[in-house]
Design a protein around this motif. Structure first.
Motif, mmCIF file in Angstrom:
data_model
loop_
_atom_site.group_PDB
_atom_site.id
_atom_site.type_symbol
_atom_site.label_atom_id
_atom_site.label_comp_id
_atom_site.label_asym_id
_atom_site.label_seq_id
_atom_site.Cartn_x
_atom_site.Cartn_y
_atom_site.Cartn_z
ATOM 1 N N TYR A 96 39.042 45.713 40.500
ATOM 2 C CA TYR A 96 40.821 44.970 40.232
ATOM 3 C C TYR A 96 40.938 44.121 40.896
ATOM 4 N N ASP A 97 39.346 42.770 40.093
ATOM 5 C CA ASP A 97 39.199 41.528 41.510
ATOM 6 C C ASP A 97 39.361 40.222 40.209
ATOM 7 N N ALA A 98 39.409 40.470 38.997
ATOM 8 C CA ALA A 98 39.402 39.458 37.865
ATOM 9 C C ALA A 98 39.524 40.079 36.426
ATOM 10 N N VAL A 99 40.184 39.198 35.636
ATOM 11 C CA VAL A 99 39.729 39.554 34.305
ATOM 12 C C VAL A 99 38.466 38.989 34.113
ATOM 13 N N GLU A 100 38.028 39.411 33.080
ATOM 14 C CA GLU A 100 36.592 39.482 32.421
ATOM 15 C C GLU A 100 36.170 38.948 31.242
ATOM 16 N N ALA A 101 36.403 37.381 30.604
ATOM 17 C CA ALA A 101 36.591 36.939 29.453
ATOM 18 C C ALA A 101 34.842 37.259 29.155
ATOM 19 N N GLY A 102 34.363 38.242 27.469
ATOM 20 C CA GLY A 102 33.461 37.216 27.230
ATOM 21 C C GLY A 102 33.307 37.401 25.581
ATOM 22 N N ALA A 103 32.800 36.174 25.128
ATOM 23 C CA ALA A 103 33.556 35.760 23.576
ATOM 24 C C ALA A 103 32.741 35.976 22.713
ATOM 25 N N LEU A 119 33.716 34.023 31.008
ATOM 26 C CA LEU A 119 34.230 33.729 32.140
ATOM 27 C C LEU A 119 34.780 35.046 33.843
ATOM 28 N N SER A 120 35.105 34.340 33.944
ATOM 29 C CA SER A 120 36.049 35.208 35.134
ATOM 30 C C SER A 120 36.875 34.340 36.152
ATOM 31 N N VAL A 121 38.681 34.936 36.011
ATOM 32 C CA VAL A 121 39.292 34.710 35.730
ATOM 33 C C VAL A 121 40.466 35.589 37.231
ATOM 34 N N PRO A 122 40.245 35.109 38.078
ATOM 35 C CA PRO A 122 41.018 36.164 39.600
ATOM 36 C C PRO A 122 42.043 36.033 39.106
ATOM 37 N N TYR A 123 43.167 37.277 39.346
ATOM 38 C CA TYR A 123 44.335 37.702 39.383
ATOM 39 C C TYR A 123 44.932 36.604 40.754
ATOM 40 N N PRO A 124 45.976 36.681 40.480
ATOM 41 C CA PRO A 124 46.540 36.180 41.512
ATOM 42 C C PRO A 124 46.845 37.082 43.064
ATOM 43 N N ASP A 125 46.875 36.564 43.967
ATOM 44 C CA ASP A 125 46.516 37.594 44.489
ATOM 45 C C ASP A 125 47.715 38.866 45.247
ATOM 46 N N ASP A 126 49.206 37.804 44.662
ATOM 47 C CA ASP A 126 50.302 39.244 44.344
ATOM 48 C C ASP A 126 50.017 40.262 43.681
ATOM 49 N N LEU A 127 49.657 39.978 42.216
ATOM 50 C CA LEU A 127 49.780 40.621 41.543
ATOM 51 C C LEU A 127 48.745 41.776 42.024
ATOM 52 N N GLY A 136 52.859 41.471 34.189
ATOM 53 C CA GLY A 136 52.886 40.319 35.142
ATOM 54 C C GLY A 136 50.475 40.823 35.003
ATOM 55 N N ILE A 137 50.055 42.115 34.111
ATOM 56 C CA ILE A 137 49.041 41.992 33.580
ATOM 57 C C ILE A 137 48.729 41.497 32.554
ATOM 58 N N GLY A 138 48.776 42.058 31.896
ATOM 59 C CA GLY A 138 49.268 41.054 30.423
ATOM 60 C C GLY A 138 49.582 40.196 30.208
ATOM 61 N N GLN A 139 50.234 38.923 31.307
ATOM 62 C CA GLN A 139 49.847 37.337 31.460
ATOM 63 C C GLN A 139 48.615 37.063 32.236
ATOM 64 N N ALA A 140 48.895 37.333 32.735
ATOM 65 C CA ALA A 140 47.045 37.503 33.658
ATOM 66 C C ALA A 140 46.283 38.014 32.473
ATOM 67 N N PHE A 141 45.905 38.611 31.377
ATOM 68 C CA PHE A 141 45.104 38.906 30.915
ATOM 69 C C PHE A 141 45.020 37.712 29.947
ATOM 70 N N ALA A 142 46.401 37.039 29.465
ATOM 71 C CA ALA A 142 47.149 36.212 28.349
ATOM 72 C C ALA A 142 45.919 35.114 29.009
ATOM 73 N N ASP A 143 46.195 34.606 30.539
ATOM 74 C CA ASP A 143 46.454 33.422 30.216
ATOM 75 C C ASP A 143 44.487 33.179 30.129
#
Ligand SMILES: Nc1ncnc2c1ncn2[C@@H]1O[C@H](COP(=O)(O)OP(=O)(O)OP(=O)(O)O)[C@@H](O)[C@H]1O
Ligand SMILES: CC(=O)N[C@H]1[C@@H]2OC[C@@H](O2)[C@@H](O)[C@@H]1O[C@H](C)C(=O)O
Length: 402
Positions: free
Chosen positions: A12-19, A37-45, A69-76
């Motif tokens: 649970y460190d980052a959202v990994e996105a592969g296309a 892309l590896s998009v780190p989770y915001p620290d508080d999340l 919060g997780i849905g929004q992080a995945f959306a970003d």
């Protein structure tokens, strides 16, 4: 079809996105990876996820906060993937979400909970989203994991001998493709889960993992602690089987250390690294694996991979790059592939892997901004995965005015 796969694993460190562009051609599923892309989770999340995972207790309110919060992080991450990996246009997003609880009782999976409300992804991207990919297999009597097995089997099917794919994330999983036998896939036990828990504990949260395996490399394996840890009946359970951080967490490690105290922190890390190497190697030996294809964050830990290589003399280790799948992108691409199968009417599970009664069409589909239009169901399932750098999608037909 241009598909984005989104995944956050047990670390649970980052959202990994592969296309990837994906296309069915006869017996083959052709994949052209477009990047990762590896998009780190915001620290508080990330802190809230950490505080809510077992064995901590949580509340319904916290679960709602996490789902959003997780849905929004995945959306970003999805929005960035559309822009940065897909040239501004994609057809489908596939979201694994974040596992909060994998409910296993006596080896049977009774439920599995991945959070990350897909509506946020559909709203932010306008694209349809396939999510909740594990539950259907659980309902069909399976473990709901490991799901990368479909990608592994399609990608390794043409290799000689008995190849196996190993992912070293928080938990380690193995897919074995022996000639003339049904494929097997299962979690071998912890990969980095206990090592990460130890590092966080010893550094009071200042470090999250043993970078480059330096601490383990400076320590010595403690045979008593190793014996206590290896005594866990999980390792002796036959496949199909799956586990998670509900089982391999800090209190579990502290209990083992209470039984077999080891004063030096580096020695604890050396022992935990050895535990991963030994349990993975035992699983490989049990299934007579002849070559190992490695992915996941643990592939960046040379102390771990060296221990593994020593445990398995004569079994060559290669990175999943050898199959065209970058080690840090493999899981997100594997979920892109699973969602692609779903929208094409094809099942995503291998019953001999998860232990389900039958193969299942996986997931739940959230429509995008326009009405949902699915392709005609494919006439047959692919038998092999071809990963290529070449364009795979047919160019759009030239527009002819009526
Ligand atoms: N440079 C490195 N040196 C040592 N270990 C590393 C390095 N980079 C990553 N790792 C390890 O890999 C872990 C992350 O791996 P990965 O992202 O594959 O896990 P995950 O996908 O979250 O887990 P899972 O596959 O179990 O769901 C880190 O927590 C760390 O332990
Ligand atoms: C319930 C769950 O999230 N399981 C994960 C976890 O992380 C690694 C291992 O345990 C694996 O079985 C699975 O993920 C991978 C991506 C899978 O399903 O193949």
């Amino acid at each position: 079809m241009r598909v984005i796969g989104l995944m956050s694993g047990t670390s649970y460190d980052a959202v990994e996105a592969g296309a990837a562009d994906l296309d069915l051609r006869g017996d083959a599923l052709v994949m052209r990876p477009l990047g990762h892309l590896s998009v780190p989770y915001p620290d508080d999340l990330r802190d809230l996820i950490g505080a809510s995972l077992p064995p901590s207790a949580t509340t319904a309110r916290t679960l709602a906060v996490l789902d959003t919060g997780i849905g929004q992080a995945f959306a970003d991450a999805a929005v960035r993937a559309v822009r940065e990996l897909c040239g501004g246009a994609a057809d489908l997003v596939v979201s694994h979400g974040q596992t909060l609880y994998h409910w296993v009782e006596d080896g049977t999976v009774r439920g599995t909970l991945q959070l990350g409300q897909p509506a946020w992804i559909a709203e932010a991207t306008g694209l349809p989203v396939v999510s909740d990919l594990r539950s259907r297999d659980v309902a069909a009597g399976g473990q709901g994991a490991p799901l990368v097995a479909m990608t592994d089997v399609l990608a390794m099917g043409t290799l000689p001998g008995t190849p196996a794919a190993l992912n070293l994330g928080g938990i380690a999983n193995l897919t074995v493709v022996a000639p003339g036998a049904d494929p097997l896939a299962f979690d071998t036990g912890p990969a980095n889960a206990l090592m990460d828990a130890a590092v966080r504990h010893f550094t009071r949260g200042a470090a999250r993992y043993d970078e480059g395996g330096r601490r383990a490399g400076a320590g010595r394996v403690d045979p008593t602690l190793l014996r206590v840890l290896l005594d866990d009946p999980y390792y002796r359970r036959p496949a199909p089987k799956s586990t998670g951080k509900e089982h391999f967490h800090l209190p579990y490690l502290l209990q083992a250390l209470a039984t077999a105290p080891v004063p030096d922190h580096d020695d604890v890390l050396a022992t935990l690294t050895r535990l991963t190497a030994v349990t993975v190697a035992d699983a490989c030996r049990a299934h007579e694996v002849t070559r190992l294809i490695v992915s996941g964050g643990g592939a960046h830990n040379p102390v771990l991979t060296d221990m593994l290589a020593k445990e398995l003399p004569g079994v060559p280790l290669a990175s999943s790059d050898a199959l065209g799948l970058p080690p840090d992108a493999k899981e997100s691409l594997a979920f892109a592939l699973l969602g692609f199968l779903t929208v094409n009417g094809l099942s995503g599970t291998i019953p001999s892997g998860t232990g389900a009664r039958r193969a299942s069409l996986l997931g739940t589909i959230t429509p995008g901004r326009t009405p949902l239009r699915l392709p005609e169901p494919a006439a047959r399932a692919p038998r092999v995965l071809h990963v290529t750098d070449e364009p795979v999608l047919r160019p759009p037909r030239p527009h002819r005015p009526e």
